[in-house]
Structure formats: structure tokens, C-alpha cells
Scaffold this motif. Structure first.
Motif, PDB file in Angstrom:
ATOM      1  N   LEU A 175       9.034  71.488 100.934  1.00 12.20           N
ATOM      2  CA  LEU A 175      10.315  70.978 101.423  1.00 12.20           C
ATOM      3  C   LEU A 175      10.204  69.522 101.834  1.00 12.20           C
ATOM      4  CD1 LEU A 175      11.528  74.020 103.569  1.00 12.20           C
ATOM      5  CD2 LEU A 175      12.498  73.224 101.412  1.00 12.20           C
ATOM      6  N   ASN A 176       9.109  69.169 102.495  1.00 11.71           N
ATOM      7  CA  ASN A 176       8.933  67.797 102.970  1.00 11.71           C
ATOM      8  C   ASN A 176       8.748  66.808 101.819  1.00 11.71           C
ATOM      9  OD1 ASN A 176       9.165  68.585 105.632  1.00 11.71           O
ATOM     10  ND2 ASN A 176       6.950  68.824 105.918  1.00 11.71           N
ATOM     11  N   GLU A 177       8.171  67.265 100.717  1.00  9.12           N
ATOM     12  CA  GLU A 177       7.907  66.374  99.592  1.00  9.12           C
ATOM     13  C   GLU A 177       9.041  66.378  98.579  1.00  9.12           C
ATOM     14  OE1 GLU A 177       4.132  67.394  97.983  1.00  9.12           O
ATOM     15  OE2 GLU A 177       3.013  66.704  99.741  1.00  9.12           O
ATOM     16  N   ASP A 178      10.112  67.174  98.840  1.00  9.08           N
ATOM     17  CA  ASP A 178      11.302  67.189  97.981  1.00  9.08           C
ATOM     18  C   ASP A 178      10.979  67.488  96.517  1.00  9.08           C
ATOM     19  OD1 ASP A 178      12.678  64.468  99.868  1.00  9.08           O
ATOM     20  OD2 ASP A 178      13.099  66.608 100.055  1.00  9.08           O
ATOM     21  N   VAL A 179      10.081  68.404  96.271  1.00  5.84           N
ATOM     22  CA  VAL A 179       9.763  68.753  94.890  1.00  5.84           C
ATOM     23  C   VAL A 179      10.455  70.053  94.469  1.00  5.84           C
ATOM     24  CG1 VAL A 179       7.543  67.600  94.966  1.00  5.84           C
ATOM     25  CG2 VAL A 179       7.691  70.016  95.604  1.00  5.84           C
ATOM     26  N   LEU A 180      11.239  70.644  95.356  1.00  3.66           N
ATOM     27  CA  LEU A 180      11.970  71.860  95.028  1.00  3.66           C
ATOM     28  C   LEU A 180      13.342  71.512  94.464  1.00  3.66           C
ATOM     29  CD1 LEU A 180      11.172  74.144  98.094  1.00  3.66           C
ATOM     30  CD2 LEU A 180      10.214  74.279  95.795  1.00  3.66           C
ATOM     31  N   PRO A 181      13.965  72.431  93.729  1.00  3.80           N
ATOM     32  CA  PRO A 181      15.328  72.192  93.234  1.00  3.80           C
ATOM     33  C   PRO A 181      16.288  71.916  94.378  1.00  3.80           C
ATOM     34  CG  PRO A 181      14.361  74.143  92.216  1.00  3.80           C
ATOM     35  CD  PRO A 181      13.429  73.725  93.296  1.00  3.80           C
ATOM     36  N   ARG A 182      17.428  71.286  94.056  1.00  2.75           N
ATOM     37  CA  ARG A 182      18.399  70.910  95.079  1.00  2.75           C
ATOM     38  C   ARG A 182      18.901  72.132  95.858  1.00  2.75           C
ATOM     39  NH1 ARG A 182      24.024  67.530  94.028  1.00  2.75           N
ATOM     40  NH2 ARG A 182      24.704  67.467  96.235  1.00  2.75           N
ATOM     41  N   ALA A 183      19.031  73.261  95.155  1.00  9.06           N
ATOM     42  CA  ALA A 183      19.513  74.475  95.814  1.00  9.06           C
ATOM     43  C   ALA A 183      18.558  74.944  96.903  1.00  9.06           C
ATOM     44  CB  ALA A 183      19.716  75.589  94.791  1.00  9.06           C
ATOM     45  N   LEU A 184      17.286  74.505  96.829  1.00  9.07           N
ATOM     46  CA  LEU A 184      16.297  74.898  97.828  1.00  9.07           C
ATOM     47  C   LEU A 184      15.933  73.745  98.767  1.00  9.07           C
ATOM     48  CD1 LEU A 184      13.899  77.065  95.611  1.00  9.07           C
ATOM     49  CD2 LEU A 184      15.724  77.825  97.128  1.00  9.07           C
ATOM     50  N   SER A 185      16.750  72.710  98.783  1.00  9.60           N
ATOM     51  CA  SER A 185      16.501  71.601  99.693  1.00  9.60           C
ATOM     52  C   SER A 185      16.762  72.045 101.132  1.00  9.60           C
ATOM     53  CB  SER A 185      17.422  70.431  99.342  1.00  9.60           C
ATOM     54  OG  SER A 185      18.776  70.775  99.616  1.00  9.60           O
ATOM     55  N   PRO A 186      16.218  71.319 102.095  1.00 10.13           N
ATOM     56  CA  PRO A 186      16.445  71.711 103.495  1.00 10.13           C
ATOM     57  C   PRO A 186      17.917  71.848 103.847  1.00 10.13           C
ATOM     58  CG  PRO A 186      14.687  70.105 103.373  1.00 10.13           C
ATOM     59  CD  PRO A 186      15.254  70.206 101.987  1.00 10.13           C
ATOM     60  N   ASP A 187      18.761  70.872 103.390  1.00  8.56           N
ATOM     61  CA  ASP A 187      20.184  70.944 103.717  1.00  8.56           C
ATOM     62  C   ASP A 187      20.824  72.200 103.136  1.00  8.56           C
ATOM     63  OD1 ASP A 187      20.027  68.606 105.124  1.00  8.56           O
ATOM     64  OD2 ASP A 187      20.795  67.338 103.496  1.00  8.56           O
ATOM     65  N   SER A 188      20.471  72.537 101.891  1.00  3.51           N
ATOM     66  CA  SER A 188      21.035  73.729 101.260  1.00  3.51           C
ATOM     67  C   SER A 188      20.581  74.993 101.967  1.00  3.51           C
ATOM     68  CB  SER A 188      20.626  73.788  99.778  1.00  3.51           C
ATOM     69  OG  SER A 188      21.159  72.701  99.067  1.00  3.51           O
ATOM     70  N   LEU A 189      19.311  75.029 102.335  1.00  2.00           N
ATOM     71  CA  LEU A 189      18.788  76.213 103.008  1.00  2.00           C
ATOM     72  C   LEU A 189      19.399  76.369 104.396  1.00  2.00           C
ATOM     73  CD1 LEU A 189      15.012  76.072 101.990  1.00  2.00           C
ATOM     74  CD2 LEU A 189      16.804  77.553 101.078  1.00  2.00           C
ATOM     75  N   PHE A 190      19.569  75.234 105.104  1.00  2.00           N
ATOM     76  CA  PHE A 190      20.203  75.321 106.425  1.00  2.00           C
ATOM     77  C   PHE A 190      21.654  75.785 106.298  1.00  2.00           C
ATOM     78  CE2 PHE A 190      16.881  72.322 108.143  1.00  2.00           C
ATOM     79  CZ  PHE A 190      16.400  73.219 109.089  1.00  2.00           C
ATOM     80  N   SER A 191      22.334  75.307 105.254  1.00  2.00           N
ATOM     81  CA  SER A 191      23.719  75.725 105.031  1.00  2.00           C
ATOM     82  C   SER A 191      23.787  77.213 104.726  1.00  2.00           C
ATOM     83  CB  SER A 191      24.327  74.917 103.876  1.00  2.00           C
ATOM     84  OG  SER A 191      25.639  75.376 103.592  1.00  2.00           O
ATOM     85  N   LEU A 192      22.849  77.678 103.898  1.00  3.18           N
ATOM     86  CA  LEU A 192      22.802  79.104 103.584  1.00  3.18           C
ATOM     87  C   LEU A 192      22.511  79.932 104.828  1.00  3.18           C
ATOM     88  CD1 LEU A 192      22.761  81.457 101.565  1.00  3.18           C
ATOM     89  CD2 LEU A 192      20.329  80.946 101.152  1.00  3.18           C
ATOM     90  N   ALA A 193      21.568  79.439 105.636  1.00  2.00           N
ATOM     91  CA  ALA A 193      21.227  80.165 106.860  1.00  2.00           C
ATOM     92  C   ALA A 193      22.421  80.234 107.806  1.00  2.00           C
ATOM     93  CB  ALA A 193      20.040  79.489 107.554  1.00  2.00           C
ATOM     94  N   GLU A 194      23.193  79.149 107.878  1.00  4.73           N
ATOM     95  CA  GLU A 194      24.364  79.132 108.750  1.00  4.73           C
ATOM     96  C   GLU A 194      25.435  80.103 108.251  1.00  4.73           C
ATOM     97  OE1 GLU A 194      26.586  78.541 111.907  1.00  4.73           O
ATOM     98  OE2 GLU A 194      24.568  77.704 111.616  1.00  4.73           O
ATOM     99  N   THR A 195      25.579  80.187 106.928  1.00  2.48           N
ATOM    100  CA  THR A 195      26.543  81.137 106.353  1.00  2.48           C
ATOM    101  C   THR A 195      26.142  82.566 106.664  1.00  2.48           C
ATOM    102  OG1 THR A 195      27.079  79.606 104.546  1.00  2.48           O
ATOM    103  CG2 THR A 195      27.623  81.931 104.219  1.00  2.48           C
ATOM    104  N   VAL A 196      24.847  82.844 106.495  1.00  3.30           N
ATOM    105  CA  VAL A 196      24.344  84.191 106.791  1.00  3.30           C
ATOM    106  C   VAL A 196      24.521  84.507 108.273  1.00  3.30           C
ATOM    107  CG1 VAL A 196      22.281  85.639 106.882  1.00  3.30           C
ATOM    108  CG2 VAL A 196      22.716  84.217 104.873  1.00  3.30           C
ATOM    109  N   ARG A 197      24.225  83.518 109.133  1.00  5.04           N
ATOM    110  CA  ARG A 197      24.354  83.725 110.573  1.00  5.04           C
ATOM    111  C   ARG A 197      25.821  83.999 110.941  1.00  5.04           C
ATOM    112  NH1 ARG A 197      22.409  79.270 111.988  1.00  5.04           N
ATOM    113  NH2 ARG A 197      20.255  79.962 112.092  1.00  5.04           N
ATOM    114  N   SER A 198      26.733  83.289 110.311  1.00  7.64           N
ATOM    115  CA  SER A 198      28.153  83.504 110.578  1.00  7.64           C
ATOM    116  C   SER A 198      28.581  84.907 110.166  1.00  7.64           C
ATOM    117  CB  SER A 198      28.989  82.461 109.830  1.00  7.64           C
ATOM    118  OG  SER A 198      30.373  82.700 110.014  1.00  7.64           O
TER     119      SER A 198
END
Length: 401
Positions: free
Chosen positions: A57-80
Motif C-alpha cells: 500500500l505504501n509503495e502504491d504498486v496495487l491496483p487503484r481499487a486496492l489503494s488506501p483511499d479505496s479501501l478506506f471508502s470500502l471500509a466506511e461503506t461496510v461500517r455504515s
């Protein structure tokens, strides 16, 4: 809403910073001038899989869908979504009439019809979400009766566990109309011939007697308890040697928690023994109960029968704590346990006359702390404490609606 959880030294762990990203925590510390500590093992990618993912995650070598912002957004959706589900859970819980008996750890719940509470909104939820909601609800009820610390959601989330309790509430929307009528009566009109539906999941035993159920609008009556133990799998005995000098064991308002012992993950017991020999806390067995009945006076035996029928019906009585005299305190067989002499049933206030005044006890169900508790003196001089929380106390029972 939470069930009763066993205490172990009064320690509860909270992790309030979990929702916040590390960058925000560091920025907060810098702004406040607070020094923080870095765990060097977090930078070793071979140490844990989580460290390896963190490096990616820190080196940004993952696809955009797995970027920190995307994962945090997904986590927030799940939490909601989970928060919305929890609102449903609490609504169901508040609509449930619950009777809890601290003498045996048996909980009875009038489970509501979910379609009547939420109307079509209930069927609008995906089937998986409905199973999570009902599993969480069962977790709250089961937490009060289990002998271990946690009821795992994974053991309750199956269609079988949730569908068993809520029956037609899991029918597909287009099929739900046919379940709005009152269910047909059992094939036999004799209540004694009606077979109770019994199931075990997550260390919780729950059963339903169709003959004891109210109308469709009232919901179904279910009973929850600790499962019965197979031979050799029950809790081990807890011993209390004779002690005529240690007055700290005497039940008192000082509430000395150091002398309590946890038995079966459910009952905290403090026993003061001035008798001639050691006594032990064991799980009641059929042969032991039969002999105890033979030793009790007629009136006390009648009282015992009434108490058992009320507090621990059927085989559930064989999960009750009993005070016994054992022939061997270090090594015991199944035969030794069967032959142990029962001298008292502490949660029912039953004691052999020759032991009255020689043993006294303070017994509490899962909770040690006295905050919010009402103290009740039972038979034989023992002290039993019941928690009052939206509850009217009646004969040692919790009644909540």
C-alpha cells in the motif's frame, strides 16, 4: 445492547483508535506535541502478512481499487451497513420479552415476528444481511447463558440457526403472504405429546415448545441455556477446604472479590466452610439428585421439586452447581462423580440440615461487581446478587421487555 459477559479481573480491552488512519494519528500527535513509539516489527515484511500488505500500500504498486483511499471508502461503506444492521438488531431486541433466571442461567424469550416489526422493509434486506442481523440477535441472547466467554457469530450465521428461530421470516418475499395466517395446530392436541424443537449452535442450547407459544402476533417462545455435558466433558470441581480462621470468605458487604472462584464460566462462588471436611462445587448429576431427594425431609423435597420445575426444567437441572463431598480431591473418575454426596444446591437455597450453619456462600451469576446490584438474602444464610437493569426482580429472575 449486550448480554452478560463473564468477568476476569475486571479487565476490558477497548481499541478506540482503530477507525483512524496512521497518518491522522501521527498528525494529531505532532499538533499536540506528543511523542509516539513505532513498533520496529511493523517494517519487517516477512513478519506478518499484514506487514507485507502495508508495504504494498505504501509503495502504491496495487491496483487503484486496492489503494488506501479505496479501501478506506470500502471500509466506511461496510461500517455504515453494519451500523444500520445493528439498529435493526436493537429494534428486534427491544421488541423481545425476556425472562432470565440467575438460579440456573436459563433465558426465555418471546421472539417477535420480524415482518410485523419492519413490514416490507425486512424483506428489502438481502438474505445474507438478514442472516447477519438475526445471528447478532441470537448472539446477544446466547451471551447470557454460555459457559465460555464469547458466542462466535460464524457459528450462528448459518441459515439453519437463524431460520430455526425466525421460521417464516426467512421465506422469499413472493412467498411471505402465505405465512401471515396462524400456523396449523400440532397433530396431537395433547401438550405432553408435543415434541419440543431443540438445537445447539455456538455453545448455546435453544428449544421451542409449540404448545407453550402464544399467538402469531406475540411471536414464538424460545428458551436458551447452557448445553448439557457429555460424560467427562463437564467443568472440573472447585474445592473449598475446611477453614475456620479465614473470615475473609464470609459473605459480607465488603465484597472481597479475591476469594471468589469462577465455576463453569458462569457462576462466581465464594464459600465459607467450617465443616469437618473439604467440599467441592460440581455439576449436578441424575444419580446425585436422586440420593439428595432421599435425604431431604418431605416438605423440603416438595420445595426442591417446585424450584427445579420453575428454575431448571427437564434436563437443564443437570447444569446447576451443587456443593458436594468427594472421596478424592486430586483424582476422580466418572464413578467418583456419580457417587459424590450432594449437601446443597446453592442457587436454589437447598441444604442438608446437618450442614446448615457449617457452610455459607455468596454466589453470583457472571458478574462480580456490585454496582447496580440489589442484594437478596437466600435460604441458609447465603447471599445472592441480582443485577437490576430495566428489570423487575421476581424470585431471582430478570424480566425485561
Amino acid at each position: 445492547m449486550t448480554g452478560f459477559g463473564p468477568e476476569d479481573g475486571g479487565l476490558t480491552i477497548h481499541r478506540p483508535l482503530i477507525p483512524f488512519p496512521k497518518s491522522r494519528l501521527i498528525a494529531t500527535c505532532k499538533a499536540a506535541g506528543v511523542q509516539w513509539v513505532e513498533d520496529e516489527s511493523n517494517y519487517d515484511v516477512t513478519f506478518t502478512g499484514r506487514n507485507a500488505v502495508r508495504r504494498l500500500l505504501n509503495e502504491d504498486v496495487l491496483p487503484r481499487a486496492l489503494s488506501p483511499d479505496s479501501l478506506f471508502s470500502l471500509a466506511e461503506t461496510v461500517r455504515s451497513c453494519r451500523n444500520q444492521e445493528e439498529i435493526f438488531v436493537n429494534t428486534i431486541y427491544e421488541a423481545t420479552t425476556i425472562t432470565f433466571d440467575t438460579r440456573s442461567g436459563v433465558l426465555t424469550a418471546q421472539v417477535p415476528r420480524l415482518a410485523q416489526i419492519f413490514k416490507d422493509g425486512w424483506y428489502a434486506w438481502p438474505a445474507k444481511a438478514r442472516r447477519r442481523i438475526t445471528a447478532r440477535y441470537l448472539q446477544l441472547l446466547g451471551q447470557s447463558v454460555v459457559a465460555h466467554e464469547v458466542v462466535r457469530m460464524t457459528t450462528l450465521i448459518s441459515v439453519e440457526a437463524a431460520g430455526t428461530i425466525f421460521a417464516s421470516d426467512f421465506t422469499d418475499p413472493e412467498q411471505k403472504d402465505k405465512h401471515k395466517t396462524t400456523p396449523s395446530a400440532p397433530s396431537s392436541t395433547s401438550a405432553s405429546k408435543v415434541v419440543e424443537f431443540v438445537r445447539e449452535a455456538g455453545g448455546v442450547l435453544f428449544w421451542h415448545n409449540p404448545a407453550a407459544t402464544g399467538s402469531e402476533s406475540e411471536g414464538r417462545l424460545w428458551t436458551f441455556s447452557r448445553p448439557l455435558c457429555d460424560a467427562g466433558n463437564g467443568p472440573g470441581p472447585v474445592h473449598f477446604p475446611p477453614d475456620d480462621t479465614n473470615e475473609s470468605r464470609l459473605p459480607s458487604k465488603q465484597d472481597n472479590m479475591d476469594t471468589f472462584k469462577l465455576w463453569d464460566g458462569r457462576f462466581w462462588i465464594n464459600l465459607y466452610n467450617t465443616g469437618p471436611r473439604a467440599v467441592s462445587i460440581v455439576m449436578l448429576r441424575p444419580k446425585q439428585l436422586s440420593r439428595l431427594r432421599g435425604e431431604l425431609p418431605s416438605m423440603v423435597k416438595k420445595k426442591l421439586n417446585v424450584l427445579l420445575k420453575d428454575a431448571a426444567p427437564g434436563k437443564i437441572r443437570y447444569t446447576l452447581p451443587a456443593i458436594a463431598i468427594m472421596s478424592n480431591l486430586k483424582m476422580w473418575s466418572e464413578e467418583d462423580m456419580d457417587n459424590a454426596q450432594i449437601i446443597a444446591l446453592p442457587t436454589l437455597g437447598i441444604i442438608l440440615e446437618e450442614w446448615r450453619g457449617k457452610i455459607t456462600w455468596d454466589i453470583r451469576y457472571k458478574k462480580l461487581g456490585l454496582s447496580g446490584l440489589k442484594e437478596t438474602i437466600g435460604q441458609g444464610g447465603e447471599t445472592i446478587n441480582y443485577k437490576l437493569e430495566k428489570i423487575a426482580s421476581k424470585e431471582g429472575k430478570y424480566i425485561s421487555s
